[in-house]
Design an enzyme around this catalytic site. Sequence first.
Site, PDB file in Angstrom:
ATOM      1  N   CYS A  76       0.958  -1.207  -0.125  1.00 14.83           N
ATOM      2  CA  CYS A  76      -0.005   0.043   0.115  1.00 14.83           C
ATOM      3  C   CYS A  76       0.817   1.195   0.061  1.00 14.83           C
ATOM      4  O   CYS A  76       1.775   1.439   0.724  1.00 14.83           O
ATOM      5  CB  CYS A  76      -0.829  -0.040   1.240  1.00 14.83           C
ATOM      6  SG  CYS A  76      -1.922   1.503   1.416  1.00 14.83           S
ATOM      7  N   CYS A  79       0.596   3.163   3.423  1.00 16.10           N
ATOM      8  CA  CYS A  79       0.809   2.594   4.991  1.00 16.10           C
ATOM      9  C   CYS A  79       1.762   1.594   4.938  1.00 16.10           C
ATOM     10  O   CYS A  79       2.257   0.914   5.724  1.00 16.10           O
ATOM     11  CB  CYS A  79      -0.368   2.315   5.734  1.00 16.10           C
ATOM     12  SG  CYS A  79      -1.042   0.825   5.056  1.00 16.10           S
ATOM     13  N   CYS A 127      -5.192   0.892   6.411  1.00 11.27           N
ATOM     14  CA  CYS A 127      -5.504   2.088   6.580  1.00 11.27           C
ATOM     15  C   CYS A 127      -6.755   2.820   5.635  1.00 11.27           C
ATOM     16  O   CYS A 127      -7.326   3.744   5.787  1.00 11.27           O
ATOM     17  CB  CYS A 127      -4.394   2.734   5.704  1.00 11.27           C
ATOM     18  SG  CYS A 127      -3.965   2.732   3.916  1.00 11.27           S
ATOM     19  N   CYS A 148      -8.241  -5.703 -10.237  1.00  8.28           N
ATOM     20  CA  CYS A 148      -7.778  -4.570 -10.873  1.00  8.28           C
ATOM     21  C   CYS A 148      -7.429  -3.499  -9.960  1.00  8.28           C
ATOM     22  O   CYS A 148      -8.265  -2.677  -9.278  1.00  8.28           O
ATOM     23  CB  CYS A 148      -8.843  -4.154 -11.807  1.00  8.28           C
ATOM     24  SG  CYS A 148      -8.517  -2.939 -13.201  1.00  8.28           S
TER      25      CYS A 148
END
Length: 161
Positions: A76, A79, A127, A148
């Site tokens: 991510c 985070c 997050c 996706c």
Amino acid sequence: MKKIALIMIISLFFSCNSSAQKTETKTKETFDITKTEAEWKAQLSAEQYHVLREAGTERPFSSPLDKNYEKGVYHCAACDTPLFKSEHKFDSGTGWPSFDRVIEGNVAFGTDTKIGYTRDEEHCATCGGHLGHVFNDGPRETTGKRHCINGDALKFVPAEG
């Protein structure tokens, strides 16, 4: 006759305002990492903020991660939670990085109806950042799923070695 016409118009008005068209009230989810809008804006690029915090979508074929096939893990961008492994990435031809599975427990799912029909939304379980959507048109020989994902939502961490 005027009364019948009036009743029909009133009936039509109320039928167009059905409960199926009303927006649902969502309960606020809580996540392990929470920040203010200002903190997210200071940390993320404008494109990352648009995707991760406003559930935006980047232009197809705009992310260099779409054609990245190095070994590693996709995290991510907000985070640093590991979300997808490179061995589960495939070229879907859609213009966005696509995976056939997630790292269990790190991706959460919800419902998105913003464009007029229901889609399965994906977000970071740590997050709450919006990642993209999952569809049932992925590789049949594995999971059949196509996750996706917006490249702006991801950070690629190459494998060591």
